[in-house]
Design an enzyme around this catalytic site. Sequence first.
Site, PDB file in Angstrom:
ATOM      1  N   CYS A 149       0.836  -1.392   0.035  1.00 23.34           N
ATOM      2  CA  CYS A 149       0.040  -0.038   0.097  1.00 23.34           C
ATOM      3  C   CYS A 149       0.884   1.134   0.021  1.00 23.34           C
ATOM      4  O   CYS A 149       2.138   1.120   0.174  1.00 23.34           O
ATOM      5  CB  CYS A 149      -0.918  -0.196   1.098  1.00 23.34           C
ATOM      6  SG  CYS A 149      -2.290   1.244   1.353  1.00 23.34           S
ATOM      7  N   PHE A 150       0.203   2.363  -0.313  1.00 24.03           N
ATOM      8  CA  PHE A 150       1.096   3.574  -0.386  1.00 24.03           C
ATOM      9  C   PHE A 150       1.952   3.894  -1.577  1.00 24.03           C
ATOM     10  O   PHE A 150       2.622   5.010  -1.525  1.00 24.03           O
ATOM     11  CB  PHE A 150       1.866   3.968   0.935  1.00 24.03           C
ATOM     12  CG  PHE A 150       1.129   4.132   2.124  1.00 24.03           C
ATOM     13  CD1 PHE A 150       0.689   5.675   2.319  1.00 24.03           C
ATOM     14  CD2 PHE A 150       0.560   3.156   2.900  1.00 24.03           C
ATOM     15  CE1 PHE A 150      -0.015   6.093   3.471  1.00 24.03           C
ATOM     16  CE2 PHE A 150      -0.293   3.581   4.044  1.00 24.03           C
ATOM     17  CZ  PHE A 150      -0.353   4.887   4.197  1.00 24.03           C
TER      18      PHE A 150
END
Length: 276
Positions: A149-150
């Site tokens: 994620c990110f």
Amino acid sequence: MTEIWNFINTGSKNPYYNMAMDEALLNFVSRGEIDPVIRFYTWNPATLSIGYFQRLQKEIDIDKVKEKGYGLVRRQTGGRGVLHDKELTYSVIVPESHPNMPSTVTEAYKIISQGLLEGFKNLGFETYFAIPRSKEERDKLKQPRSSVCFDAPSWYELVVEGRKIAGSAQTRQKGVILQHGSILQDIDIDDLFDMFKFKNERLKAKMKENFVQKAVAINDISNQHITLNEMENAFEAGFKKGLNIDFKPLELTEKQLEEVQELEDKYRSEAWMYRK
């Protein structure tokens, strides 16, 4: 007139409790036992959480997670892997039928994330909503290049200086919206990437370089160190302003706490962890 929601800060808890509490709060809202609720929490130990649909053994180096002393848990929401360490985690639990909640996931993200936007303002950051405009950008969201994620902002996630600073995931069950997410205080990128499997080291290095360009933590861009307590105060006020609500403290009954404990056993089980 300002609507009154519940607020609870459960502090630093183990990963199974954290996911169990979010699911339990969803159940309580669904059954009409409590009003909408916003929860803050942190993690002990620091934990790698994976999305509901992620393939654990294919994507995660489980031995490396254990070697580094991190917890490991599967969320009830989708999305990709998140290292919960130096961060403030939030959850928002509200009925789908709430008059201020749009029927689409992306528009509900936007409404809920107004609270995050105001929280960042309180800390002195000018954040804005990510809106993938081109077909190429939208296609990338449908087929993410990594399990981390990110590494790219989704619809209406918060971006500062072109980099994602808060990652969120949403699920809708039993007539209730649950959105939870991470507000990064600091991040250990090396540890994060060491826990994922890559085809080769070259690809890992490329993904890590891309991540650095796409993600950022609060203390990477702040002129002074921002503490967890300062973050809690800023985002509590941010949600009040962004959602035009006020808070009352939530106190759970013994029976409700027993339900949390039962759900904790679910998240601790191998049947849940290795479901995919």
